[in-house]
Design an enzyme around this catalytic site. Structure first.
Site, mmCIF file in Angstrom:
data_model
loop_
_atom_site.group_PDB
_atom_site.id
_atom_site.type_symbol
_atom_site.label_atom_id
_atom_site.label_comp_id
_atom_site.label_asym_id
_atom_site.label_seq_id
_atom_site.Cartn_x
_atom_site.Cartn_y
_atom_site.Cartn_z
ATOM 1 N N PHE A 174 0.885 -1.165 0.000
ATOM 2 C CA PHE A 174 0.000 0.000 0.000
ATOM 3 C C PHE A 174 0.929 1.223 0.000
ATOM 4 O O PHE A 174 1.869 1.288 0.791
ATOM 5 C CB PHE A 174 -0.867 -0.042 1.262
ATOM 6 C CG PHE A 174 -1.970 0.974 1.278
ATOM 7 C CD1 PHE A 174 -3.230 0.652 0.789
ATOM 8 C CD2 PHE A 174 -1.764 2.246 1.784
ATOM 9 C CE1 PHE A 174 -4.255 1.589 0.811
ATOM 10 C CE2 PHE A 174 -2.780 3.185 1.808
ATOM 11 C CZ PHE A 174 -4.030 2.854 1.314
ATOM 12 N N TYR B 22 -10.795 0.657 10.497
ATOM 13 C CA TYR B 22 -12.029 1.021 9.780
ATOM 14 C C TYR B 22 -12.373 0.052 8.660
ATOM 15 O O TYR B 22 -13.354 0.251 7.972
ATOM 16 C CB TYR B 22 -11.936 2.458 9.247
ATOM 17 C CG TYR B 22 -10.671 2.784 8.482
ATOM 18 C CD1 TYR B 22 -10.514 2.376 7.169
ATOM 19 C CD2 TYR B 22 -9.630 3.487 9.079
ATOM 20 C CE1 TYR B 22 -9.348 2.664 6.472
ATOM 21 C CE2 TYR B 22 -8.467 3.776 8.386
ATOM 22 C CZ TYR B 22 -8.330 3.364 7.080
ATOM 23 O OH TYR B 22 -7.180 3.641 6.395
ATOM 24 N N ARG C 109 -12.443 -4.961 -7.079
ATOM 25 C CA ARG C 109 -12.206 -5.604 -5.778
ATOM 26 C C ARG C 109 -13.525 -5.920 -5.098
ATOM 27 O O ARG C 109 -14.421 -5.073 -5.026
ATOM 28 C CB ARG C 109 -11.439 -4.666 -4.835
ATOM 29 C CG ARG C 109 -9.988 -4.519 -5.100
ATOM 30 C CD ARG C 109 -9.231 -3.923 -3.893
ATOM 31 N NE ARG C 109 -9.978 -2.952 -3.118
ATOM 32 C CZ ARG C 109 -9.567 -2.444 -1.970
ATOM 33 N NH1 ARG C 109 -8.410 -2.834 -1.431
ATOM 34 N NH2 ARG C 109 -10.290 -1.553 -1.312
HETATM 35 C C1 LIG Z 1 -5.817 0.842 4.315
HETATM 36 C C2 LIG Z 1 -4.344 0.705 4.451
HETATM 37 C C3 LIG Z 1 -3.563 1.730 5.009
HETATM 38 C C4 LIG Z 1 -4.209 3.026 5.400
HETATM 39 O O1 LIG Z 1 -3.384 3.877 6.092
HETATM 40 P P1 LIG Z 1 -4.020 5.170 6.788
HETATM 41 O O2 LIG Z 1 -2.905 5.796 7.469
HETATM 42 O O3 LIG Z 1 -5.133 4.682 7.672
HETATM 43 O O4 LIG Z 1 -4.624 6.017 5.711
HETATM 44 C C5 LIG Z 1 -2.204 1.495 5.187
HETATM 45 N N1 LIG Z 1 -1.640 0.331 4.821
HETATM 46 C C6 LIG Z 1 -2.367 -0.665 4.258
HETATM 47 C C7 LIG Z 1 -1.721 -1.952 3.893
HETATM 48 C C8 LIG Z 1 -3.728 -0.496 4.047
HETATM 49 O O5 LIG Z 1 -4.442 -1.466 3.475
#
Ligand SMILES: *Cc1c(COP(=O)(O)O)cnc(C)c1O
Length: 396
Positions: A128, A222, A371
Site C-alpha cells: 500500500f 475502519y 475488488r
Molecule cells: C488501508 C491501508 C492503510 C491506510 O493507512 P491510513 O494511514 O489509515 O490512511 C495502510 N496500509 C495498508 C496496507 C492499508 O491497506
C-alpha cells in the site's frame, strides 16, 4: 442465474454459524456490500453509544470524563480488545493515530533495535503506497538504505545488513496473503526485525502475532474491524521489546509521568509507550463500541467462512460470467488468499460504477482491478451469488 448455485447459496447460508451476526449491522437488504475491506459497515448499536458519549460524557461531565469515563486509558483498554483478534497478549497493543503514523513509529523503532551495523530496510514493493512512502522517509532519517522487493524475493535478500523488513500481510490490490510465519522466521534467522501491516488481515483471518514472534505490527480499524471512517489505528510491540522501544515520536501521552509536565522525556512502560498526543476520543469510543460485534466470535470460524465465501464467489463467476471477460488476480490457493477477490477486467472503472448502480458495492483499483471484499460477519452466500450474477449480466 442458475437454480443449482442459488440453491447451494441458500443451503450454505442456512448452515452458516455466523449468519446471525448480520443483524448486528445497519445494512439494507437490497444492497450487497462488498466494500467492507475499505470501510466496514456500521454496527447498529454504535449511534446510541455515541449519543451518550457526546451528550453525557462530553456535554455533562466535560473535563471529568478524562478520568470518570475512562477517556485517558482508552488507547490501552481498546488495544486489549484488539489484541485477541490478532493473537497478541494483553498489554502489547495500543490504539491511536493513523496506520501511516504507526508504520513510522514501528519501522524506526525496529531499525533502532536492530543496531547500527545493519544498514538496510527491505520493503514489500507492492505495498500500500503510504507504507512505502513512510519507509523511504524512515530510511533517510535513520541513514539506512531502502530496498523494495516483491514479497517472494524478500527471504532471498535477507542478510547481515538487514535491519528491518516491512511487509503487508494481505496485498490490498490482489488479495494475496503473504506467509507471515515463514517470513518472520526467516527474518529472525537473519537477525533482523519483522514489521507487519495487518490492515487487510485483522478481523478477516487469524494472524498470530504472538505465536509467530512478530516484532512490530500495525493495522487500521475502519476496514474489517468496522470502527468507522478514519477510526484510529493500532500498534503492536512485542512484549520483550517494549522496554527497549525507542519511539521516534515521544509525545507527552507516552511519558512515564504525563501530568508531571517535565521538560525531559522519560518513556512510560508497556503499550503506553506507543502513544503520542491527546487521543481522538470520539472516533476511539466509536471503535470501542463497534468491537462488541466480536464478542463470542471465533476468528477461525471467520476464516473458514471467508474462504468458503471467496471460493463460492469464484465458482459463481466462473459459471455465470462469459469466458474471457474477467480473470482472477487473487491466488487460488487458500494459503495465499486473504478475504477479498480481485478480478481484472477491461474498463474496470466503468464496470464497477454500473455494478454499484445495480446494488453490488465493491470498488475499483487502477488500472484494471475490480475488488470484492468478503466480510464474514455480514456477507452471506446469497450475496456472493447475486454479485456474480449482476456482474455477468453487465458483461454479457
Ligand atoms: C488501508 C491501508 C492503510 C491506510 O493507512 P491510513 O494511514 O489509515 O490512511 C495502510 N496500509 C495498508 C496496507 C492499508 O491497506
Amino acid at each position: 442465474m442458475s437454480e443449482a448455485l442459488a440453491g447451494q447459496a441458500a443451503a450454505l447460508d442456512a448452515a452458516d454459524e455466523l449468519a446471525a451476526c448480520r443483524a448486528l449491522f445497519a445494512l439494507d437488504d437490497d444492497v450487497v456490500y462488498l466494500d467492507g475491506n475499505s470501510l466496514g459497515a456500521l454496527p447498529r448499536h454504535v449511534p446510541a453509544r455515541m449519543q451518550d458519549v457526546i451528550a453525557r460524557e462530553w456535554g455533562q461531565l466535560r473535563i471529568r470524563s478524562w478520568e470518570e469515563s475512562g477517556w485517558w486509558t482508552a488507547p490501552e483498554r481498546i488495544g486489549d480488545r484488539i489484541a485477541p483478534l490478532v493473537g497478541a497478549d494483553r498489554g502489547t497493543v495500543v490504539v491511536g493515530d493513523s496506520t501511516s503514523v504507526n508504520v513510522f513509529k514501528a519501522l524506526v523503532g525496529a531499525v533502532r533495535l536492530a543496531g547500527d551495523d545493519r544498514d538496510e530496510i527491505l520493503v514489500d514493493a507492492s505495498t500500500f503506497p503510504t507504507d512505502g512512502y513512510v519507509a523511504e522517509s524512515a530510511a533517510r532519517m535513520t541513514g539506512r538504505r531502502i530496498r523494495a522487493l516483491a514479497p517472494q524475493e524478500i527471504v532471498g535478500a535477507l542478510g547481515p545488513r538487514t535491519a528491518a523488513v516491512l511487509v503487508n500481510h494481505v496485498d490490498y490490490r490482489s488479495g494475496r496473503l503473504n506467509d507471515l510465519p515463514a517470513m518472520t522466521a526467516a527474518i529472525h534467522a537473519a537477525g533482523a526485525l519483522a514489521v507487519w501491516d495487518l490492515c487487510h488481515s485483522a478481523g478477516a483471518l487469524p494472524v498470530g502475532v504472538g505465536a509467530h514472534g512478530v516484532d512490530f505490527a500495525v493495522g487500521c480499524t475502519y476496514k474489517y474491524l468496522n470502527g468507522g471512517p478514519g477510526s484510529p489505528a493500532y500498534l503492536y510491540v512485542r512484549g520483550d521489546h517494549q522496554a527497549r522501544f525507542d519511539t521516534p515520536l515521544p509525545g507527552w501521552n507516552s511519558h512515564e509521568d504525563p501530568f508531571g509536565m517535565r521538560s525531559a522525556y522519560a518513556p512510560g512502560d508497556g503499550a503506553v509507550r506507543g502513544r503520542v498526543g491527546t487521543p481522538d476520543i470520539l472516533s476511539m469510543l466509536a471503535l470501542e463500541s463497534a468491537l462488541d460485534v466480536w464478542d463470542g466470535v471465533s476468528i477461525d470460524a471467520v476464516r473458514a467462512k471467508s474462504l468458503a465465501l471467496t471460493d463460492f464467489f469464484l465458482e459463481c463467476v466462473e459459471a455465470y460470467v462469459p469466458a474471457g471477460r474477467v480473470s482472477s488476480v487473487t491466488p487460488a490457493a487458500h494459503a495465499e488468499r486473504g478475504s477479498q477477490v480481485s478480478l481484472s477486467c477491461e474498463k474496470a472503472g466503468e464496470v464497477m460504477r454500473a455494478l454499484i448502480e445495480r446494488g453490488v458495492v465493491g470498488d475499483y483499483r487502477r488500472p484494471d482491478v475490480l475488488r470484492f471484499g468478503f466480510t464474514p460477519l455480514y456477507v452471506g452466500f446469497a450475496d456472493a451469488e447475486r454479485a456474480a450474477g449482476e456482474l455477468a449480466a453487465l458483461l454479457d
